[in-house]
Design a protein around this motif. Structure first.
Motif, mmCIF file in Angstrom:
data_model
loop_
_atom_site.group_PDB
_atom_site.id
_atom_site.type_symbol
_atom_site.label_atom_id
_atom_site.label_comp_id
_atom_site.label_asym_id
_atom_site.label_seq_id
_atom_site.Cartn_x
_atom_site.Cartn_y
_atom_site.Cartn_z
ATOM 1 N N PHE A 148 0.853 -0.703 -0.015
ATOM 2 C CA PHE A 148 -0.076 -0.189 -0.039
ATOM 3 C C PHE A 148 1.209 1.128 -0.229
ATOM 4 C CE2 PHE A 148 -2.605 -3.016 2.296
ATOM 5 C CZ PHE A 148 -3.575 -3.074 1.117
ATOM 6 N N ILE A 166 -0.524 5.147 -2.966
ATOM 7 C CA ILE A 166 -1.584 4.653 -3.929
ATOM 8 C C ILE A 166 -2.015 6.100 -4.225
ATOM 9 C CG2 ILE A 166 -3.873 4.366 -3.081
ATOM 10 C CD1 ILE A 166 -3.071 1.788 -2.528
ATOM 11 N N CYS A 167 -1.707 7.192 -3.533
ATOM 12 C CA CYS A 167 -2.581 8.578 -4.924
ATOM 13 C C CYS A 167 -2.015 8.383 -6.200
ATOM 14 C CB CYS A 167 -1.989 9.541 -3.844
ATOM 15 S SG CYS A 167 -2.038 9.699 -1.918
ATOM 16 N N CYS A 186 4.612 8.204 -0.936
ATOM 17 C CA CYS A 186 5.395 7.267 -0.085
ATOM 18 C C CYS A 186 6.449 6.893 -0.630
ATOM 19 C CB CYS A 186 4.189 7.493 1.046
ATOM 20 S SG CYS A 186 2.937 6.521 0.519
ATOM 21 N N MET A 231 -20.986 3.050 -8.315
ATOM 22 C CA MET A 231 -19.417 2.526 -8.403
ATOM 23 C C MET A 231 -19.227 2.901 -9.557
ATOM 24 S SD MET A 231 -19.536 -0.271 -5.951
ATOM 25 C CE MET A 231 -17.847 -1.214 -5.941
ATOM 26 N N LYS A 276 -13.406 6.217 -8.572
ATOM 27 C CA LYS A 276 -13.189 6.149 -7.348
ATOM 28 C C LYS A 276 -13.307 4.484 -7.015
ATOM 29 C CE LYS A 276 -9.642 9.038 -6.204
ATOM 30 N NZ LYS A 276 -10.221 10.157 -6.655
ATOM 31 N N PRO A 277 -15.124 3.883 -6.237
ATOM 32 C CA PRO A 277 -14.869 2.096 -5.961
ATOM 33 C C PRO A 277 -14.727 1.642 -7.247
ATOM 34 C CG PRO A 277 -17.081 4.073 -6.154
ATOM 35 C CD PRO A 277 -16.016 4.703 -6.610
ATOM 36 N N PHE A 292 -10.846 0.264 -6.834
ATOM 37 C CA PHE A 292 -10.005 0.304 -6.005
ATOM 38 C C PHE A 292 -11.020 -1.436 -5.913
ATOM 39 C CE2 PHE A 292 -9.915 4.227 -3.203
ATOM 40 C CZ PHE A 292 -8.852 3.982 -3.179
ATOM 41 N N LEU A 293 -11.928 -1.881 -6.944
ATOM 42 C CA LEU A 293 -12.806 -2.829 -6.905
ATOM 43 C C LEU A 293 -11.649 -4.053 -7.512
ATOM 44 C CD1 LEU A 293 -14.842 -3.835 -5.719
ATOM 45 C CD2 LEU A 293 -15.996 -4.061 -7.510
ATOM 46 N N ALA A 352 -10.215 11.749 -0.760
ATOM 47 C CA ALA A 352 -9.411 10.612 -1.101
ATOM 48 C C ALA A 352 -7.954 11.106 -1.452
ATOM 49 C CB ALA A 352 -9.589 9.939 -2.762
ATOM 50 N N GLY A 376 -4.405 10.613 1.787
ATOM 51 C CA GLY A 376 -4.151 10.062 2.908
ATOM 52 C C GLY A 376 -4.059 8.623 2.813
ATOM 53 N N MET A 377 -4.814 7.389 1.434
ATOM 54 C CA MET A 377 -4.498 6.530 1.098
ATOM 55 C C MET A 377 -4.010 5.321 1.881
ATOM 56 S SD MET A 377 -7.318 5.794 0.493
ATOM 57 C CE MET A 377 -9.152 7.493 -0.153
ATOM 58 N N CYS A 378 -2.814 5.534 1.880
ATOM 59 C CA CYS A 378 -1.798 4.864 1.546
ATOM 60 C C CYS A 378 -1.772 3.808 3.254
ATOM 61 C CB CYS A 378 -0.097 5.148 1.366
ATOM 62 S SG CYS A 378 0.095 5.866 -0.351
ATOM 63 N N LEU A 390 -5.182 2.463 4.054
ATOM 64 C CA LEU A 390 -5.600 1.434 3.842
ATOM 65 C C LEU A 390 -4.905 0.602 4.538
ATOM 66 C CD1 LEU A 390 -5.581 1.415 -0.174
ATOM 67 C CD2 LEU A 390 -7.358 0.603 0.862
ATOM 68 N N CYS A 405 -0.847 13.002 2.387
ATOM 69 C CA CYS A 405 -1.019 14.568 2.301
ATOM 70 C C CYS A 405 -2.241 15.439 2.673
ATOM 71 C CB CYS A 405 -1.944 13.852 0.664
ATOM 72 S SG CYS A 405 -1.713 12.048 -0.196
ATOM 73 N N LEU A 432 -13.256 -1.176 0.388
ATOM 74 C CA LEU A 432 -13.221 0.087 0.800
ATOM 75 C C LEU A 432 -14.106 0.851 -0.685
ATOM 76 C CD1 LEU A 432 -11.871 2.984 0.645
ATOM 77 C CD2 LEU A 432 -10.317 2.601 -0.074
ATOM 78 N N ALA A 433 -13.813 -0.136 -1.726
ATOM 79 C CA ALA A 433 -14.568 0.264 -2.827
ATOM 80 C C ALA A 433 -16.122 0.262 -2.678
ATOM 81 C CB ALA A 433 -14.817 -0.773 -4.233
ATOM 82 N N LEU A 491 -16.532 3.335 -0.153
ATOM 83 C CA LEU A 491 -17.518 4.323 -1.263
ATOM 84 C C LEU A 491 -18.389 4.823 -2.339
ATOM 85 C CD1 LEU A 491 -13.441 5.848 -2.302
ATOM 86 C CD2 LEU A 491 -15.023 6.734 -1.270
#
Lengths: 214, 202
Positions: free
Chosen positions: A44, A47-48, A136, A189, A192-193, A196-197, B21, B23-25, B28, B108, B184-185, B188
């Protein structure tokens, strides 16, 4: 720092890292970083940009190249500063501050150099470079290399492999998302959803590599 | 009045994770258990409040050309502080959060609030904004972590909820990395449905 000291520190692995250079260990690091512990899908990290830049295949490739490039340089810089400056001066606890400053200034520096000497490459990578400071995965690989007590050689191999793993995930994602534009996604969905899926399904697929090397 | 608005802004209306959306890292990665989520939330909130306070205090002193490096140094200082305190007093939590403690620096949300809010607002409302955003981030992490821990381990905050028979054969994928993405999907997606309902009613 003179060159011979730098070389001898680089070749002598810090405690626990094994001595010299071992091809078997190197392969294990490469396979672990690209497939088994893929930076995006299993650790992870990053991700951004993974979500932000994966809409087009071209920009995904550009971002991947920029990340591999900066990651390698940042690892070199952070390794040198940590082992030649912070550890001898007993300042190891300052590593987070030192590393983020190295990465930020490195990105700025690379941007200036590219702009001056290779405008074509700058146009291709330019917009991605400022984003990389807050990626990151870059700081992550620098900290991981220190935590794992890798020697300079292993650190660089790990950084390049991690960058390749990031690029691989980014390119696969971009290819899938380009196809997704034709697909009939339920309205809730969209966006973004569903991204992620897809990432989740890709992450399951990458579990298939779990028995390899790592 | 407006202080309360700054405070509540981050919790729902501009929730950093679900709405922006950001600070995702860490979001998760550390949501494998509610305990980790709370620890990460507390650490991030502390850094967020302190950095918002300092940035807002010095907002007229920091030259705008070098403001981003200044913010990063301020944030990194507090992250180092959290890192050392956590290592000393909560070694188990420190170990399970691992690399994501130093990575708070590149979260972020924190840089985003320094640049987007504390930069041009007085100290008190910046403090309120920091607390609100931190609470929103923590809340979001606890929501996802609750699903993951409940499905993947049958427990909530280490208390058995679904019983022994479930815990011996849980839905392991929820704790593994794919589970984070997939759950998470759906979360959201749920917020999208809420938004669409609201939009349709207007």
């Amino acid at each position: 720092m003179n060159a011979s000291l730098l070389l001898s520190t680089a070749l002598a692995a810090p405690e626990g890292g094994g001595s010299g250079f071992d091809i078997g260990k190197m392969m294990a690091i490469i396979i672990a970083a690209i497939f088994v512990n893929n930076f995006v899908l299993s650790r992870f990290l990053g991700i951004c940009p993974f979500l932000g830049v994966s809409k087009q295949l071209d920009s995904a490739i550009g971002m991947g190249a920029a990340v591999i490039f900066v990651m390698t340089l940042a690892t070199l810089g952070s390794w040198a500063v940590y082992h030649l400056l912070l550890v001898p001066m007993d300042l190891a606890y300052l590593k987070t501050i030192a590393f983020i400053l190295i990465i930020a200034s490195l990105v700025q520096f690379v941007e200036m150099i590219l702009q001056k000497f290779s405008p074509a490459l700058y146009r291709a990578l330019g917009i991605f470079l400022p984003l990389i400071t807050t990626n990151c995965a870059i700081l992550g690989v620098a900290v991981l290399n220190i935590n794992e007590k890798y020697s300079l050689g292993y650190s660089l191999v790990n950084a390049i492999a991690a960058g390749i793993g990031f690029t691989l995930a980014l390119i696969l994602m971009a290819g899938l998302r380009q196809r997704l534009e034709m697909a009939d996604v339920p309205p809730a969905m969209k966006g973004k959803p569903v991204a992620f899926l897809i990432a989740g399904v890709m992450s399951i697929a990458f579990f298939g590599f779990a028995g390899l090397g790592g | 009045m407006s202080l309360a608005k700054d405070l509540s802004n981050g919790i729902y209306r501009e929730n950093p994770v679900f709405k922006l959306a950001l600070g995702m890292c860490p979001f998760l990665a550390v949501t494998t258990s509610v305990e980790n989520a709370l620890g990460m939330g507390a650490a991030a909130t502390f850094v967020l409040v302190c950095s918002n306070f300092l940035v807002s205090l010095f907002r007229n002193l920091i030259p705008s050309k070098v403001r981003i490096p200044c913010y990063i140094v301020i944030i990194a200082t507090f992250v180092t502080l959290v890192d050392m305190v956590m290592n000393a007093y909560l070694p188990d939590l420190h170990k399970s959060l691992g690399i994501f403690i130093p990575l708070i620096v590149v979260n972020c949300i924190i840089l985003g609030r320094a640049e987007g809010f504390a930069n041009r607002n007085p100290v008190l409302s910046s403090l309120a904004d920091g607390i609100g955003m931190g609470a929103g981030f923590t809340l979001a992490m606890v929501i996802l972590a609750s699903f993951r821990e409940l499905l993947g381990n049958g427990t909530w905050l280490n208390m058995s909820v679904l019983g022994q028979s479930y815990s011996s054969q849980p839905l392991l994928i929820a704790i593994l990395s794919p589970g984070a993405f997939i759950l998470l999907a759906f979360i959201l997606g749920f917020f999208n449905v809420l938004e669409n309902r609201k939009g349709g009613g207007r």
